[in-house]
Design an enzyme around this catalytic site. Sequence first.
Site, PDB file in Angstrom:
ATOM      1  N   LYS A  83       0.753  -1.068  -0.012  1.00 33.64           N
ATOM      2  CA  LYS A  83      -0.052  -0.127   0.193  1.00 33.64           C
ATOM      3  C   LYS A  83       0.641   1.021  -0.136  1.00 33.64           C
ATOM      4  O   LYS A  83       1.747   1.345   0.878  1.00 33.64           O
ATOM      5  CB  LYS A  83      -0.870  -0.034   1.343  1.00 33.64           C
ATOM      6  CG  LYS A  83      -2.315  -0.607   1.133  1.00 33.64           C
ATOM      7  CD  LYS A  83      -2.871  -0.421   2.579  1.00 33.64           C
ATOM      8  CE  LYS A  83      -4.507  -0.422   2.168  1.00 33.64           C
ATOM      9  NZ  LYS A  83      -5.034  -0.325   3.556  1.00 33.64           N
TER      10      LYS A  83
HETATM   11  O1  G3P Z   1      -8.138   0.302   5.664  1.00 35.71           O
HETATM   12  C1  G3P Z   1      -8.505   1.283   5.002  1.00 35.71           C
HETATM   13  C2  G3P Z   1      -9.955   1.895   5.342  1.00 35.71           C
HETATM   14  O2  G3P Z   1     -10.818   0.741   5.188  1.00 35.71           O
HETATM   15  C3  G3P Z   1     -10.183   2.188   6.594  1.00 35.71           C
HETATM   16  O3  G3P Z   1     -11.371   2.390   6.944  1.00 35.71           O
HETATM   17  O4  G3P Z   1     -13.209   2.895   8.775  1.00 35.71           O
HETATM   18  O5  G3P Z   1     -10.844   3.422   9.320  1.00 35.71           O
HETATM   19  O6  G3P Z   1     -12.189   4.606   7.471  1.00 35.71           O
HETATM   20  P1  G3P Z   1     -11.810   3.528   8.156  1.00 35.71           P
END
Ligand code: G3P
Length: 223
Positions: A83
Site C-alpha cells: 500500500k
Molecule cells: O483500511 C482502509 C480503510 O478501510 C479504513 O477504514 O473505517 O478507518 O475509515 P476506516
Amino acid sequence: MKLFLDTASIEEIRAIKRWGVLGGVTTNPTLVGRERQDPEHVWKRILDEVDGDVSLETTAVEAEAMVEEGRALAAMGRNAVVKVPMTPAGLEAGRRLTDEGIRINVTLVFSPAQALLAAEIGAYVVSPFLGRIDDVAGDGMHALRQIVEIYRAQGYPTKVLAASLRHPMHVVEAARAGADIATMPYEVFTKLVSHPLTDLGLERFLADWQQLRRELEGEARSS
Ligand code: G3P
C-alpha cells in the site's frame, strides 16, 4: 466481488476464514498498531493464514524510502500487496514498485481524479475510502460509481477496492456499482450474515422438529 477483511487481528481473520468467504485482508498502520506486537510478526502471521491478497502499508514519507520499504513488504509473501498513499511521493514510489513487478494498492483515495492517477501508474488496486467521504458530508458511493465508470470506459485493469465501509448496505451498493473487492471490519462481516427473520425462522423450524419428535416418541410408547 471479493470480500476482504479490514483488520490485523488473527482471531478475526480465522473466524471469517471458517465461513469460506474470505477473499483477502487489508491492513493499515492504525489496525496493525492495535495489535501491540512487532509489525513484522503481525504481517507474517496474516500472510501465512490468508490464501488471498494481503495489503501491507508503507509508512515512509519520501519516495526513495517508500520504495525500499515496499520492496521489503513485497518480499514477505507471495500474496503481499504494497500500500502506498495517494501523494506525489506515493505516486513516484508506486510507479517504481509497479515497474519492478510489485503489486501496489494506492490508498487514501477520495476522488475520481485521484483514482485516475492511480490507474495511470499501473496500480494493481485502488482504494477509495467511502465511509470517510461520507464523514465529511460527501457521497462516497457516488465517487465509487464514477471510478468504476472511468475504469471501464478507459479499459484500466486496476481493480477497484471499496474501503472504509461502515455497514452492510455499503457492501451491497459497492457490489451493485461493480467494485472488484469490498473490504470491511469484522463487525460489518457479522452484520452481513444476520437477519432477524433468519433467527425467527430457525427458531420455528427447530421447535416444530422437536414437537414432531415428541409426538413420534409418544406414539411409539403407546403402540
Ligand atoms: O483500511 C482502509 C480503510 O478501510 C479504513 O477504514 O473505517 O478507518 O475509515 P476506516
